[in-house]
Design an enzyme around this catalytic site. Structure first.
Site, PDB file in Angstrom:
ATOM      1  N   ASP A 213       3.090   1.840 -11.668  1.00  0.00           N
ATOM      2  CA  ASP A 213       2.247   1.931 -10.470  1.00  0.00           C
ATOM      3  C   ASP A 213       1.919   0.534  -9.933  1.00  0.00           C
ATOM      4  OD1 ASP A 213       0.527   3.769  -8.837  1.00  0.00           O
ATOM      5  OD2 ASP A 213      -1.080   2.509  -9.634  1.00  0.00           O
ATOM      6  N   GLU A 276       7.242   1.026  -8.689  1.00  0.00           N
ATOM      7  CA  GLU A 276       6.638   1.349  -7.396  1.00  0.00           C
ATOM      8  C   GLU A 276       6.207   0.018  -6.793  1.00  0.00           C
ATOM      9  OE1 GLU A 276       2.975   3.269  -4.949  1.00  0.00           O
ATOM     10  OE2 GLU A 276       2.695   2.103  -6.750  1.00  0.00           O
TER      11      GLU A 276
HETATM   12  C1  BGC Z   1      -0.274   5.425  -6.403  1.00  0.00           C
HETATM   13  C2  BGC Z   1      -1.397   5.957  -5.609  1.00  0.00           C
HETATM   14  C3  BGC Z   1      -2.665   5.313  -6.126  1.00  0.00           C
HETATM   15  C4  BGC Z   1      -2.572   3.784  -6.100  1.00  0.00           C
HETATM   16  C5  BGC Z   1      -3.620   3.155  -6.929  1.00  0.00           C
HETATM   17  C6  BGC Z   1      -0.298   3.983  -6.002  1.00  0.00           C
HETATM   18  O1  BGC Z   1       0.567   3.429  -5.342  1.00  0.00           O
HETATM   19  O2  BGC Z   1       0.958   6.005  -6.125  1.00  0.00           O
HETATM   20  O3  BGC Z   1      -1.479   7.345  -5.669  1.00  0.00           O
HETATM   21  O4  BGC Z   1      -3.739   5.701  -5.327  1.00  0.00           O
HETATM   22  O5  BGC Z   1      -1.354   3.355  -6.628  1.00  0.00           O
HETATM   23  O6  BGC Z   1      -3.349   3.362  -8.278  1.00  0.00           O
END
Ligand code: BGC
Length: 552
Positions: A213, A276
């Site tokens: 993340d 991500e």
């Molecule tokens: C996740 C989100 C989350 C954020 C903070 C991201 O990119 O996919 O759903 O709110 O990170 O953790």
């Protein structure tokens, strides 16, 4: 998983299915999905034809940001089940030939994490505080935040700590997201050691990989300099320039992933990391997937592309080139739990635009047109070489809930922007399994943590299973061909085509997509699959696509 000593490089071509555990299937009937619910529905995923599941976080959490605020990284949140349920799910999934990818949130913890609670009880300069990013405020009495950074969810990115017994001064702490998600200090070796241990903990329990993340956010620029713009995930920069935002994509981040990769490399069965990282341009993103870092990264440029043939051709070429240059697979994704579902975006007046949520007072999509385009789009996505991530429900053509009343909303982004941003609840609605059951078969009690729109009934699995023209039937068909023909490991070759049309071949399959509204002639070749019922015509209508048996 069947143990094999020969590497399969499964992550190079895998189709990964994102499960949003809160909304997939609810076995205990409390209105929130859970791990036993997921385990019951594994046969559905096997029949769909995916290779792996990625579970959005199910670790212990106060659920302020739907689990992206973790208070214990080594335990499962009771709303989802127990650690035994998680281990059972892994073993059932492996038995069914599916890999399991967990979601690791290293940028921040929950404010309820014991580390943060200890930090609040400890004085400035203490080792307990050094795990987070505490600073004195500016202004005569420290009444102003340490810099001007804004939270991704709206408002400022700093919160003044609560009053502490026996102390007159109050510091501020950084949170790029909600105030209940304090950012960790990744310059602190103790933080690094802790996460290495967490990785091992779950690897030892059989997880096949991690989605990381906010992978581009862990390291902050030295001195935390002011930055003019709101720190949106996508950043303020254009497609071609790397961001100069001091909170994103800093050089030092790559050491972290190198150390993680070396840990994964000590485990058998090809464990993987997927980033991500909302990083541009693609060459910058490729740095996260160099051979000693992560295995793959989500392609958000692809997700954000408007419904336009040339725009897709450009993003496909740029992505493949950038990833090839570092030996990583290209990846393709159209929806996830943070963005308005693509089927809905494709029904907007500028097809493919991604508003930050859609509410009752916003432009409403043309549902039928959006679905027609989404069915065409999946021919492109699954026709491309590389790895694909699907978001639960897209295989049903499930739309966004675009008329949800404000009283049901839960996304912190909605509250922190005082409702200016509708937020992400509309793409997180409980899954419709059966048209005529309570909560559309999501559970047996009829309770749901977010309301299901009326239209979901016609998208229910049991309805689509009865219909050979359904979107579910289409996904199953394409996934099967993709696997049989090895398209994930293939190579793309473009054919010149008329305006508004993309035409490429990948091995034995030729993919033609018409983004325009006018019909166009089809190249030679037997139709293997089509987004509309075409019955071997030689014409491809607007907003539709085919896979042809490649005769070249
Ligand atoms: C996740 C989100 C989350 C954020 C903070 C991201 O990119 O996919 O759903 O709110 O990170 O953790």
């Amino acid at each position: 998983m069947p143990v094999s000593t020969k590497p399969s490089f499964w992550w190079r071509h895998a189709v990964i299915y994102q499960i949003y555990p809160r909304s997939f299937a609810d076995a205990n009937g409390d209105g929130i999905g859970d791990l036993p619910g997921i385990a019951t529905h594994l046969p559905y995923l096997v029949k769909l034809g995916v290779d792996a599941i990625w579970l959005s976080p199910c670790f212990r959490s106060p659920q302020i940001d739907a689990g992206y605020d973790v208070s214990d990284y080594r335990d499962i949140d009771p709303i989802f089940g127990t650690r035994a349920d998680f281990e059972h799910l892994i073993s059932e999934a492996h038995g069914a030939g599916l890999r399991v990818i967990a979601d690791l949130v290293p940028n921040h913890t929950s404010d309820q994490h014991p580390w943060f609670q200890q930090a609040l009880l400890s004085p400035p300069g203490s080792p307990e505080r050094a795990r987070y990013i505490f600073r004195d405020g500016k202004g005569k009495h420290g009444e102003l935040p340490p810099n001007n950074w804004k939270s991704v969810f709206g408002g400022i990115a700093w919160t003044k700590e609560p009053e502490r017994a026996g102390s007159a001064s109050r510091q501020w702490y950084l949170h790029l997201f909600d105030s209940r998600q304090p950012d960790l200090n990744w310059d602190n070796p103790e933080v690094r050691a802790e996460f290495e241990d967490i990785l091992r903990f779950w690897l030892d329990r059989g997880v096949d990989g991690f989605r990381i993340d906010v992978a581009h956010g862990l390291i902050k620029g030295k001195g935390l300099p002011d930055f003019q713009v709101r720190a949106t995930m996508v950043g303020d920069h254009d497609d071609k320039t790397p961001s100069d935002a001091p909170m994103w994509d800093r050089e030092g981040i790559h050491d972290i992933y190198r150390s993680w990769r070396s840990i994964l490399n000590t485990y058998p069965d090809e464990r993987m990391l997927v980033a991500e990282a909302w990083v541009k341009p693609q060459e910058r993103l490729a740095r996260y997937v160099r051979s000693d870092e992560m295995h793959q990264a989500f392609n958000f440029d692809y997700l954000l592309t408007l419904w336009n043939a040339q725009a897709y051709r450009d993003v496909i070429d740029t992505s493949i080139q950038a990833m090839n240059a570092v030996g990583a697979p290209a990846t393709w994704v159209m929806s996830n739990h943070d963005t308005v579902r693509h089927v809905t975006c494709l029904g907007l007046s500028i097809p493919g635009t991604r508003p930050p949520g859609i509410g009752e007072n916003d432009e409403q999509p043309d549902e039928e047109l959006g679905l027609r385009r989404a069915r065409a789009a999946i021919f492109m996505t699954l026709g491309l070489p590389g790895s694909v991530t699907l978001y639960q429900g897209e295989e049903l053509g499930l739309p966004e809930h675009t008329t949800m009343e404000a009283r049901f909303r839960q996304d912190p982004a909605f509250f922190r922007t005082e409702g200016k941003e509708i937020g992400r609840d509309g793409c997180r609605i409980p899954f419709p399994w059966k048209a005529d059951a309570p909560a559309l078969g999501f559970n047996t009690t009829g309770k749901t943590w977010l309301p299901q729109p009326k239209s979901y009934k016609r998208y229910a699995v049991d309805q689509e299973e009865k219909n050979s023209d359904s979107t579910l039937a289409l996904y199953r068909q394409l996934l099967k061909i993709r696997k049989e023909r090895g398209l994930g490991d293939g190579a793309l070759q473009w054919h010149e085509s008329v305006e508004n049309v993309l035409d490429f071949e990948n091995g034995s399959v030729r993919v033609v997509i018409n983004f325009g509204t006018e019909e166009v002639p089809l190249p030679q070749g037997t139709i293997m699959a089509s987004s509309l019922d075409l019955d071997q015509t030689k014409i491809l209508p607007g907003n539709s696509a085919v896979w042809l048996e490649n005769v070249d």
